[in-house]
Write an enzyme that holds these catalytic residues in place. Structure first.
Site, PDB file in Angstrom:
ATOM      1  N   ALA A   1       2.086  -3.788   3.537  1.00  0.00           N
ATOM      2  CA  ALA A   1       2.435  -2.605   4.337  1.00  0.00           C
ATOM      3  C   ALA A   1       1.183  -1.782   4.667  1.00  0.00           C
ATOM      4  O   ALA A   1       1.030  -1.289   5.789  1.00  0.00           O
ATOM      5  CB  ALA A   1       3.469  -1.755   3.603  1.00  0.00           C
TER       6      ALA A   1
ATOM      7  N   GLY B   1       2.435  -6.770  -3.956  1.00  0.00           N
ATOM      8  CA  GLY B   1       2.207  -7.542  -2.729  1.00  0.00           C
ATOM      9  C   GLY B   1       2.759  -6.841  -1.501  1.00  0.00           C
ATOM     10  O   GLY B   1       2.127  -6.814  -0.442  1.00  0.00           O
ATOM     11  N   CYS B   2       3.930  -6.255  -1.645  1.00  0.00           N
ATOM     12  CA  CYS B   2       4.586  -5.576  -0.519  1.00  0.00           C
ATOM     13  C   CYS B   2       3.818  -4.321  -0.120  1.00  0.00           C
ATOM     14  O   CYS B   2       3.715  -4.001   1.065  1.00  0.00           O
ATOM     15  CB  CYS B   2       6.040  -5.246  -0.877  1.00  0.00           C
ATOM     16  SG  CYS B   2       7.012  -6.722  -1.241  1.00  0.00           S
ATOM     17  N   THR B   3       3.259  -3.633  -1.095  1.00  0.00           N
ATOM     18  CA  THR B   3       2.459  -2.441  -0.815  1.00  0.00           C
ATOM     19  C   THR B   3       1.188  -2.833  -0.077  1.00  0.00           C
ATOM     20  O   THR B   3       0.828  -2.213   0.933  1.00  0.00           O
ATOM     21  CB  THR B   3       2.129  -1.693  -2.126  1.00  0.00           C
ATOM     22  OG1 THR B   3       3.361  -1.270  -2.721  1.00  0.00           O
ATOM     23  CG2 THR B   3       1.240  -0.492  -1.874  1.00  0.00           C
TER      24      THR B   3
END
Length: 155
Positions: A48, A43-45
Site C-alpha cells: 500500500a 506485506g500489505c502495508t
C-alpha cells in the site's frame, strides 16, 4: 483466476469513506486493481505504501489504483490514516469480487490450510478488459513492475 482478454463484469464496492465505487463510473481509464489479504500486516502495508509513493506516476499514465481486501470500510479508513495512504481501498467483506477474480483460494501456512486472498494484481484497460495479471505477488519491486507493464501497454 480471470485471464488477460476477459471483460470484467460490472461491480460496485464501498471505499474507505463508505462511498460506492462502481466499475461503470471509472471505465474509460486504466485501472490497477490489486487484491491483498489484510490491512495493517507487513506485506500489505509495504504494498500500500509503495502504491501510494508511485501514485503520481500512475496518475500521469491516466490510471486509477484501487486496493481490495475483505476488510471493512472502517478498517480501511484506520489503515489509511495510520499509514498516510493516498490510494483508494475497497471493502469486499462478502468476498464476492475476490471470488469473481479467483483470488479467494485455499492457502497453507505453517501446516494449516485456510481460505484467504492470494495477493494478485490486475490491469484493466479503458474498455474494461483485463490487460495484465500478476498472481501470488511478491511485494518487493511489484509496483515498479506494474508501472512498467502499464507504460508498455500504452505504447
Amino acid at each position: 483466476m480471470l485471464e488477460v482478454g476477459t471483460t470484467v463484469p460490472d461491480f460496485c464496492l464501498s471505499n474507505q469513506d463508505e462511498e460506492e465505487i462502481c466499475l461503470r463510473d471509472i471505465k474509460g481509464r486504466w485501472i490497477v486493481l490489486y487484491f491483498y489479504p489484510k490491512d495493517n500486516t507487513p506485506g500489505c502495508t509495504t504494498e500500500a505504501c509503495d502504491f501510494t509513493a508511485a501514485l503520481p506516476d500512475f496518475e500521469g499514465l491516466d490510471a486509477i489504483v484501487l486496493g481490495i481486501s475483505p476488510d471493512s470500510p472502517e478498517k480501511h479508513r484506520k489503515f489509511i490514516e495510520k499509514k498516510e495512504l493516498k490510494i483508494t481501498l475497497l471493502a469486499d467483506e462478502d468476498k464476492e469480487l475476490c471470488n469473481l477474480f479467483g483470488v479467494w483460494q485455499l492457502k497453507k501456512f505453517m501446516g494449516k490450510e485456510y481460505m484467504g486472498v492470494v495477493r494478485s494484481t490486475f490491469i484493466i484497460d479503458p474498455d474494461g478488459k483485463i490487460a495484465a495479471v500478476w498472481s501470488k505477488v511478491r511485494v518487493k519491486g511489484h509496483v515498479d513492475a506494474v508501472k512498467e507493464k502499464l507504460e508498455e501497454l500504452q505504447d
